[in-house]
Structures are given as structure tokens and as C-alpha cells.
Design a protein around this motif. Structure first.
Motif, PDB file in Angstrom:
ATOM      1  N   VAL A  31      44.342  53.901  29.256  1.00  0.00           N
ATOM      2  CA  VAL A  31      44.180  53.706  27.818  1.00  0.00           C
ATOM      3  C   VAL A  31      42.967  52.806  27.587  1.00  0.00           C
ATOM      4  CG1 VAL A  31      45.205  52.712  25.737  1.00  0.00           C
ATOM      5  CG2 VAL A  31      46.629  54.000  27.335  1.00  0.00           C
ATOM      6  N   LYS A  32      42.117  53.203  26.668  1.00  0.00           N
ATOM      7  CA  LYS A  32      40.942  52.416  26.335  1.00  0.00           C
ATOM      8  C   LYS A  32      41.214  51.614  25.063  1.00  0.00           C
ATOM      9  CE  LYS A  32      37.892  55.977  28.236  1.00  0.00           C
ATOM     10  NZ  LYS A  32      36.826  56.968  27.906  1.00  0.00           N
ATOM     11  N   LEU A  33      41.145  50.301  25.195  1.00  0.00           N
ATOM     12  CA  LEU A  33      41.378  49.411  24.062  1.00  0.00           C
ATOM     13  C   LEU A  33      40.031  49.002  23.477  1.00  0.00           C
ATOM     14  CD1 LEU A  33      43.758  48.042  22.584  1.00  0.00           C
ATOM     15  CD2 LEU A  33      43.446  46.076  24.084  1.00  0.00           C
ATOM     16  N   ALA A  34      39.750  49.490  22.284  1.00  0.00           N
ATOM     17  CA  ALA A  34      38.443  49.262  21.668  1.00  0.00           C
ATOM     18  C   ALA A  34      38.273  47.809  21.249  1.00  0.00           C
ATOM     19  CB  ALA A  34      38.271  50.181  20.459  1.00  0.00           C
ATOM     20  N   ARG A  35      37.012  47.357  21.216  1.00  0.00           N
ATOM     21  CA  ARG A  35      36.675  46.010  20.763  1.00  0.00           C
ATOM     22  C   ARG A  35      35.550  46.082  19.735  1.00  0.00           C
ATOM     23  NH1 ARG A  35      35.738  42.502  26.110  1.00  0.00           N
ATOM     24  NH2 ARG A  35      34.585  44.370  26.782  1.00  0.00           N
ATOM     25  N   ASP A  36      35.476  45.052  18.909  1.00  0.00           N
ATOM     26  CA  ASP A  36      34.450  45.023  17.875  1.00  0.00           C
ATOM     27  C   ASP A  36      33.052  44.948  18.483  1.00  0.00           C
ATOM     28  OD1 ASP A  36      36.269  45.134  15.779  1.00  0.00           O
ATOM     29  OD2 ASP A  36      36.569  42.954  15.809  1.00  0.00           O
ATOM     30  N   ARG A  40      32.082  47.046  25.502  1.00  0.00           N
ATOM     31  CA  ARG A  40      32.737  48.215  26.065  1.00  0.00           C
ATOM     32  C   ARG A  40      34.256  48.089  25.922  1.00  0.00           C
ATOM     33  NH1 ARG A  40      30.432  48.692  32.041  1.00  0.00           N
ATOM     34  NH2 ARG A  40      30.889  46.456  31.918  1.00  0.00           N
ATOM     35  N   PRO A  41      34.954  49.219  25.770  1.00  0.00           N
ATOM     36  CA  PRO A  41      36.417  49.163  25.652  1.00  0.00           C
ATOM     37  C   PRO A  41      37.046  48.581  26.915  1.00  0.00           C
ATOM     38  CG  PRO A  41      35.581  51.321  25.018  1.00  0.00           C
ATOM     39  CD  PRO A  41      34.440  50.590  25.653  1.00  0.00           C
ATOM     40  N   ASP A  71      51.986  65.955  28.405  1.00  0.00           N
ATOM     41  CA  ASP A  71      50.748  65.530  29.052  1.00  0.00           C
ATOM     42  C   ASP A  71      49.535  65.830  28.170  1.00  0.00           C
ATOM     43  OD1 ASP A  71      49.771  64.421  31.701  1.00  0.00           O
ATOM     44  OD2 ASP A  71      48.490  66.188  31.503  1.00  0.00           O
ATOM     45  N   GLU A  72      49.523  67.013  27.568  1.00  0.00           N
ATOM     46  CA  GLU A  72      48.407  67.368  26.678  1.00  0.00           C
ATOM     47  C   GLU A  72      48.371  66.445  25.459  1.00  0.00           C
ATOM     48  OE1 GLU A  72      49.178  71.422  25.816  1.00  0.00           O
ATOM     49  OE2 GLU A  72      48.284  72.187  27.675  1.00  0.00           O
ATOM     50  N   THR A  73      49.555  66.105  24.940  1.00  0.00           N
ATOM     51  CA  THR A  73      49.629  65.229  23.771  1.00  0.00           C
ATOM     52  C   THR A  73      49.131  63.831  24.105  1.00  0.00           C
ATOM     53  OG1 THR A  73      51.505  66.477  22.889  1.00  0.00           O
ATOM     54  CG2 THR A  73      51.162  64.263  22.029  1.00  0.00           C
ATOM     55  N   LEU A  74      49.593  63.284  25.241  1.00  0.00           N
ATOM     56  CA  LEU A  74      49.157  61.955  25.641  1.00  0.00           C
ATOM     57  C   LEU A  74      47.666  61.933  25.964  1.00  0.00           C
ATOM     58  CD1 LEU A  74      52.098  60.636  27.872  1.00  0.00           C
ATOM     59  CD2 LEU A  74      51.502  59.955  25.546  1.00  0.00           C
ATOM     60  N   GLU A  75      47.183  62.991  26.640  1.00  0.00           N
ATOM     61  CA  GLU A  75      45.763  63.049  26.971  1.00  0.00           C
ATOM     62  C   GLU A  75      44.914  63.022  25.699  1.00  0.00           C
ATOM     63  OE1 GLU A  75      43.634  63.084  29.593  1.00  0.00           O
ATOM     64  OE2 GLU A  75      45.327  62.400  30.780  1.00  0.00           O
ATOM     65  N   GLU A  80      40.246  58.829  23.292  1.00  0.00           N
ATOM     66  CA  GLU A  80      39.280  57.985  22.607  1.00  0.00           C
ATOM     67  C   GLU A  80      39.794  56.544  22.532  1.00  0.00           C
ATOM     68  OE1 GLU A  80      36.299  58.833  21.690  1.00  0.00           O
ATOM     69  OE2 GLU A  80      36.567  60.928  22.296  1.00  0.00           O
ATOM     70  N   PRO A  81      38.870  55.553  22.533  1.00  0.00           N
ATOM     71  CA  PRO A  81      39.305  54.155  22.403  1.00  0.00           C
ATOM     72  C   PRO A  81      40.105  53.929  21.123  1.00  0.00           C
ATOM     73  CG  PRO A  81      36.999  54.272  23.052  1.00  0.00           C
ATOM     74  CD  PRO A  81      37.419  55.676  22.684  1.00  0.00           C
ATOM     75  N   THR A  82      41.108  53.070  21.208  1.00  0.00           N
ATOM     76  CA  THR A  82      41.930  52.750  20.051  1.00  0.00           C
ATOM     77  C   THR A  82      41.967  51.245  19.847  1.00  0.00           C
ATOM     78  OG1 THR A  82      44.145  52.943  19.078  1.00  0.00           O
ATOM     79  CG2 THR A  82      44.031  52.716  21.471  1.00  0.00           C
ATOM     80  N   PHE A  83      41.951  50.813  18.605  1.00  0.00           N
ATOM     81  CA  PHE A  83      42.073  49.392  18.308  1.00  0.00           C
ATOM     82  C   PHE A  83      43.535  48.944  18.367  1.00  0.00           C
ATOM     83  CE2 PHE A  83      37.871  50.103  16.463  1.00  0.00           C
ATOM     84  CZ  PHE A  83      37.192  48.965  16.881  1.00  0.00           C
ATOM     85  N   ARG A  84      44.445  49.874  18.126  1.00  0.00           N
ATOM     86  CA  ARG A  84      45.865  49.545  18.097  1.00  0.00           C
ATOM     87  C   ARG A  84      46.639  50.550  18.943  1.00  0.00           C
ATOM     88  NH1 ARG A  84      47.844  45.983  14.339  1.00  0.00           N
ATOM     89  NH2 ARG A  84      46.358  45.112  12.851  1.00  0.00           N
TER      90      ARG A  84
END
Length: 312
Positions: A31-36, A40-41, A71-75, A80-84
Motif C-alpha cells: 500500500v502506498k501512503l501518499a504525502r503532501d 515520495r509515497p 484480488d482484482e478489487t484490492l489491486e 494508486e497512493p492514498t492519503f487515507r
């Protein structure tokens, strides 16, 4: 000519009882955790649990086929990075609900370790601490409720054990002809020993949509609910600081949950009354073979009423 395999899962079960949760656990995803800004995430290794409900007239959920859907749903949700992360769980739960025409509820849960950089309390050396992120979402036709929170580790000291040590110290000092005023002043300034525990505090907030709380603020409240914070790195001044702080603020496992409750009411006064708070404290006992545990799950409306009534 291909052979058409029977859809056993769609058949009626021998015992027509509906199930509230059927699905998979232990699904690992990055999981990519986005940052302001242009940072980089952050990349987390997250573990997911995914469930749907099953009506009484259906034998199963098409586990192999459903795993592909999951699996397709989670993928798609983690691509994409998410803030939450709770919003990501909500997105996945809503997608699952849409793809299962026989279900009324879809639930996605996620846990992941998150490393926080900080300084030690006395020597100010750079170190790291780990918190466990807890996120989930439940989607129904009426909408989606999301949960975000954290599990953290700290230290507690038993007030009862400490009280017995203080009583012993008071008797010894009295036998040494120390006057009562000096004895009480000494005991106030030098907390007496008590058996300590490593504590595990969990605090989460659930609301319609995404709870309007900051993950790190939730983690801070959980860490501050115990007798003292602990750190991966500790020089002797840090050890002295943590030990003193813990014994100066001895707490039962129940006290830790109530401390979380008080802080939640104070810090999250902007949340709606129907938000649900889950507070849990478990202590690894040092002088017993069992552990101590306390928890509460309650709406903010009820929690505000109880905390404000206590302080009145």
C-alpha cells in the motif's frame, strides 16, 4: 465439446443458515501512503481480511472465483497512493458489494506496521518507533462506514503494588526517626517501586464515510494513555526518564482506557455523536502468568455524556 462444471456453491446447503462473514484472511498487499508536496509515497506491507455475508439459501461464495474478484478489487484499490487507508478500504468494500449480487454487506479490514521517527526523551538521540495501523470499512446499500486507528506499545506500573512499597518505605523511615512531614515530602518526590508491564493500547474511530481524525493524533492519544512511552533506543538518562515517568503516573489497565476516553472527548469535539470509539488496553503482566485487559466500544454521544458527568 467442453464439459460444464456444476456450480455447487450456488446450490442450497443442507442446513439453511445464513452466515454474517465469509471470505479470506491473510492477504498481503503493498500500500502506498501518499504525502503532501513532492515527497515520495511511503510503502507499507499491509495484511487484509475481506468478507461478504452469505444468505441462507446459498452453499458458498465461489471461493476460488471470489478470490480473483477480491484480488482484482484490492489491486485496483491499492494501485494508486492514498492519503487515507480507510478510504481505500471503503473503496474496496463498495466494489465487492457491487460485484456480489447475493450479498448485502461487504467488509474489508487492513493492518500494517508504520515506522515513526522521533528523539529519545532525555538524550535526544534519533530513533524509531513502530505503530500498527488499523483500518476497515463496511459497505451496505445504506452507505459505507470506515474505521481508522492504531495499536501502540507503552509501559504501565501497578498502583496497588506501588502503594504497598510506599507503605513499607513509610514504616522504615518512621523507624529511622524521620519526621512525618519529611517522609511524605520524600515519597511525593521519589515514586516508590511497583511491578511494571508492557502495555498495548488500541484506539480506533468509526464514522459514516471517512472519520475526520488524523492517524498520528490517534496514535499519540493511545501512547499518552499509559504510564510512560517507551523507545527502541535508550541510553541511561532515557531509561531513568522512562522509569521515573512510569512510576510517577502509575495506572491500572482500566485507568488507561479511561485516559483514552477523556482525551478522545477533548481532542475530537468536532466529530458527530454517532461516531463510534473503540478503546482497548492489554498489559503483559510481569508477576503473573495471565495478562490484564480492559476495553470499551461506545458512541461519542454516550462517551461525552459519561466523561462530562464525571468531571462535573
Amino acid at each position: 465439446m467442453s464439459h460444464q462444471l456444476p456450480d455447487v456453491q450456488a446450490s442450497q446447503p443442507d442446513v439453511t443458515v445464513g452466515l454474517s462473514q465469509v471470505g479470506v484472511t491473510g492477504v498481503d498487499k503493498l500500500v502506498k501512503l501518499a504525502r503532501d508536496g513532492k515527497q515520495r509515497p511511503l510503502v507499507l506491507m499491509a495484511e487484509f481480511e475481506v468478507f461478504v455475508d452469505l444468505p441462507s439459501g446459498r452453499k458458498g461464495i465461489d471461493m476460488s472465483r471470489n478470490m480473483q474478484v477480491i484480488d482484482e478489487t484490492l489491486e485496483s484499490a491499492v494501485s494508486e497512493p492514498t492519503f487515507r487507508v480507510e478510504d481505500m478500504c471503503g473503496d474496496a468494500a463498495e466494489r465487492l458489494l457491487a460485484k456480489h449480487d447475493y450479498t448485502s454487506t461487504a467488509e474489508v479490514r487492513m493492518t500494517a506496521d508504520f515506522v515513526v521517527r522521533e528523539d529519545t526523551p532525555a538524550s535526544s538521540l534519533a530513533t524509531q518507533s513502530t505503530i500498527s495501523i488499523v483500518a476497515s470499512a463496511t459497505a451496505t446499500d445504506e452507505g459505507t462506514r470506515e474505521e481508522i486507528g492504531a495499536e501502540v506499545t507503552g509501559m504501565t506500573v501497578c498502583p496497588c503494588s506501588q502503594g504497598m512499597s510506599a507503605s513499607r518505605a513509610r514504616d522504615v523511615l518512621h523507624d529511622l526517626k524521620v519526621d512525618d512531614g519529611t517522609i511524605e515530602e520524600f515519597l511525593e518526590k521519589v515514586p516508590q517501586p511497583g511491578h511494571s508491564q508492557r502495555g498495548h493500547a488500541t484506539l480506533t474511530v468509526t464514522a459514516d464515510g471517512s472519520p475526520d481524525v488524523d492517524l498520528m493524533e490517534v496514535a499519540e492519544i493511545a501512547r499518552d494513555s499509559m504510564s510512560a512511552r517507551i523507545y527502541n533506543l535508550a541510553k541511561r538518562p532515557d531509561e531513568d526518564h522512562m522509569t521515573y515517568q512510569a512510576h510517577a503516573d502509575a495506572k491500572f489497565v482500566e485507568d488507561c482506557v479511561r485516559s483514552m476516553a477523556e482525551q478522545v472527548v477533548e481532542e475530537f469535539d468536532h466529530l458527530d455523536d454517532d461516531a463510534v470509539v473503540r478503546m482497548r488496553q492489554s498489559n503483559d503482566e510481569s508477576i503473573h502468568q495471565h495478562n490484564a485487559h480492559a476495553e470499551r466500544e461506545v458512541t461519542l454521544e454516550q462517551l461525552r455524556s459519561e466523561v462530562n458527568d464525571t468531571s462535573a
